[in-house]
Design a protein around this motif. Structure first.
Motif, short mmCIF file in Angstrom:
data_model
loop_
_atom_site.label_atom_id
_atom_site.label_comp_id
_atom_site.label_asym_id
_atom_site.label_seq_id
_atom_site.Cartn_x
_atom_site.Cartn_y
_atom_site.Cartn_z
N ILE A 184 68.39 -68.07 -1.23
CA ILE A 184 67.52 -67.84 0.05
C ILE A 184 67.66 -66.67 0.98
O ILE A 184 66.69 -65.67 0.87
N GLY A 185 68.52 -66.99 1.69
CA GLY A 185 69.50 -65.51 2.48
C GLY A 185 68.13 -65.22 3.88
O GLY A 185 68.71 -64.41 3.94
N CYS A 186 68.41 -66.04 3.96
CA CYS A 186 67.44 -65.99 5.84
C CYS A 186 68.19 -65.82 6.53
O CYS A 186 69.83 -65.65 6.34
N PRO A 187 68.51 -64.73 7.69
CA PRO A 187 68.82 -64.27 8.55
C PRO A 187 69.48 -65.46 9.43
O PRO A 187 71.26 -64.90 8.94
N TYR A 188 69.11 -66.30 9.81
CA TYR A 188 70.21 -67.34 10.22
C TYR A 188 69.77 -69.00 9.33
O TYR A 188 68.41 -69.55 9.60
N ARG A 189 70.56 -69.69 9.23
CA ARG A 189 70.57 -71.11 9.41
C ARG A 189 71.22 -71.64 10.74
O ARG A 189 72.25 -71.60 10.96
N GLY A 238 57.38 -67.89 18.84
CA GLY A 238 57.18 -66.76 17.39
C GLY A 238 57.99 -66.71 16.22
O GLY A 238 58.69 -65.70 16.23
N VAL A 239 58.46 -67.74 16.35
CA VAL A 239 59.99 -67.40 15.40
C VAL A 239 59.81 -67.57 14.23
O VAL A 239 59.33 -68.94 14.19
N GLU A 240 59.64 -67.41 13.37
CA GLU A 240 58.84 -67.70 11.72
C GLU A 240 60.13 -69.04 11.11
O GLU A 240 61.31 -68.15 10.82
N VAL A 241 59.77 -70.07 10.90
CA VAL A 241 61.51 -71.10 10.38
C VAL A 241 61.14 -71.72 9.00
O VAL A 241 59.14 -71.79 9.31
N LEU A 242 61.42 -71.34 7.70
CA LEU A 242 61.70 -72.66 6.47
C LEU A 242 62.92 -74.08 7.41
O LEU A 242 63.36 -73.62 7.49
N TYR A 243 61.58 -74.85 7.50
CA TYR A 243 62.27 -75.91 7.82
C TYR A 243 62.18 -76.74 6.27
O TYR A 243 61.33 -77.63 5.73
N ASP A 244 63.92 -77.32 6.05
CA ASP A 244 63.87 -77.87 5.16
C ASP A 244 64.49 -79.83 5.33
O ASP A 244 65.34 -80.21 6.48
N ALA A 254 63.31 -60.44 5.73
CA ALA A 254 63.53 -61.65 5.27
C ALA A 254 62.42 -62.28 5.15
O ALA A 254 61.43 -62.03 6.59
N PRO A 255 62.26 -63.70 3.82
CA PRO A 255 61.14 -63.98 4.38
C PRO A 255 60.46 -64.90 5.55
O PRO A 255 59.53 -65.46 5.83
N PHE A 256 61.26 -65.46 5.54
CA PHE A 256 61.62 -65.64 7.07
C PHE A 256 63.21 -65.94 8.21
O PHE A 256 63.96 -65.70 7.39
#
Ligand code: ATP
Ligand code: MG
Length: 417
Positions: free
Chosen positions: A373-378, A350-356, A319-321
């Motif tokens: 976008i489909g990241c594993p966790y929202r 160490g978690v990769e996060v995309l922050y909207d 996953a991208p994030f």
């Protein structure tokens, strides 16, 4: 990463000539851009996925003793002519340099790797050896209509192995098969991918493909469900029963070839005069194998099989994030403050996060984009969740939504629960 800083955005207007599902999804979500048929740019989100696939491949290739190199893409005509492939390789892009010399753009690298490795290997003591690269390949594909699955410019991992005898090649070949299954499992395709007997061996009767079941796949395979082994339609005339249980209990399926491995024997060592000195001082031809796998095709295949109506569902390791963190806009400054804090906490863990963090976008639009976008966790932070000192947690592939105390979130996400 802050989504407000991401230069790409999701796209509503798709290229009219793009019909493949994987490319349409990836373009829409801002992972790739189309330049021409079978030619794509990788944008930040897409490159993250592609790099993760490559990282997995590197780890598994290194684990079986592969040594990474990088060969040129510009290959002189003479190299191809030595194996009769200048005339016979239909998909080769041919070009002429300023010096009037002709070149073929790298479509595969046996013609480069064989004389290269020959410079370093002389005796049985130097064998076996295995080298690989991950590189852009060029093929003048006639039908480039399957998005990343059939590029004219695409990425390939190609591994080449060199052995003193057939027995040693056979041993390594089995090791590669296991390594490939580890790669496909880590990329989320383990359960859908089958070892498939195919034509194309120059040394053995068959080559082996790794075929991933997908309704949109271009290949037809016949699958023995019991043995989890398949036969490509192209050879079914020759191989009418399951190579393992010998029964003719096949199910017809559509699939994508994500990998292909071959026992080459002396097909390339002979024309390049690549031999070694055996224990008795005699001269022997080196025996070779080659093992291809396409990271960009694999990425397209994952999109074809891992999605729902809302968008893509990335397997965790590619996953991208890992997390898409959504701040629901609010007049209360607390919401932004708490979301920022959580963003920093997660990253410290160490978690990769995309922050909207965008202020002008509604919660509904943010949710729709997160699904696309489909990241594993929202994770969602709003006035409502903060009233309970909590965050809303949803896995992309599940329907349930759960409230988790802010203080527990980092642990929950890193523990894979
Ligand atoms: P196909 O039968 O699908 O045309 P191939 O048998 O010619 O592929 P190989 O030469 O064995 O493919 O290449 C090794 C791997 O590289 C393939 O298994 C696939 O994963 C990838 N690959 C090959 N051609 C392409 C392409 N045009 N676009 C993307 N990936 C490709
Ligand atoms: Mg093939």
């Amino acid at each position: 990463m802050l989504q407000s800083k991401l230069f790409t955005k999701t796209i509503k207007e798709l290229p009219k000539d793009e019909t493949s599902f994987n490319a349409r999804q990836l373009i829409r979500a801002g992972f790739i851009d189309k330049l021409a048929a079978g030619v794509y740019s990788f944008l930040p989100l897409g490159l993250l996925v592609h790099d993760k696939i490559c990282r997995i491949i590197r780890e598994e290739m290194d684990a079986i003793g592969g040594q990474e190199i990088l060969m040129p893409a510009l290959i002189p005509k003479e190299s191809w002519a030595a194996t009769n492939r200048w005339e016979n390789f239909d998909a080769l892009f041919r070009l002429i340099g300023g010096d009037k010399k002709e070149y073929g753009l790298g479509a595969t690298h046996e013609e480069v790797v064989t004389p290269l490795v020959k410079k370093f290997i002389f005796s049985y003591k130097d064998l076996p050896a295995a080298v690989y690269q991950i590189q852009t390949k060029f093929r003048n594909e006639l039908r480039a209509k399957a998005g990343l699955i059939r590029g004219r410019e695409f990425s390939m991992k190609d591994l080449y192995s060199f052995h003193a005898d057939e027995k040693d090649l056979n041993k390594f070949y089995e090791i590669v098969i296991k390594s490939y299954f580890k790669i496909f499992s880590r990329c989320g395709l383990g359960d859908l991918t089958y070892l498939t007997y195919a034509l194309g061996g120059t040394f053995s009767k068959y080559s082996h493909e790794f075929q991933t079941l997908a309704k949109t796949g271009e290949d037809t395979i016949y699958l023995c469900k019991k043995c989890k082994i398949a036969v490509n339609k192209e050879i079914i005339e020759e191989q009418k029963v399951c190579p393992q249980c010998k029964k003719k209990d096949f199910v017809e399926e559509k699939a994508v070839e994500v990998g292909n491995i071959f026992k080459l024997g002396t097909r390339f060592s002979k024309p390049f005069g690549f031999s070694y000195m055996d224990e008795k001082g005699g001269k022997q031809d080196v025996i070779m194998g080659c093992y291809g796998l396409g990271p960009s095709r694999l990425m397209g295949t994952v999109v074809e099989v891992c999605h729902d109506e809302q968008g893509m569902i990335w397997p965790e390791e590619i996953a991208p994030f890992r997390v898409h963190l959504i701040e629901v806009r609010s007049k209360e400054a607390k919401v932004k403050k708490e979301t920022e804090k959580l963003y920093n906490d997660l990253r410290k863990n160490g978690v990769e996060v995309l922050y909207d963090d965008r202020d002008e976008i509604s919660a509904g639009e943010k949710f729709a984009e997160a699904d696309l976008i489909g990241c594993p966790y929202r994770l969602v932070v709003s006035e409502k969740t903060l009233a309970k000192d909590s965050v809303e947690v949803k896995k992309r592939d599940k329907k349930e939504v759960e409230m988790v105390k802010i203080s527990e979130v980092a642990k929950r996400i890193t523990n894979n629960a």
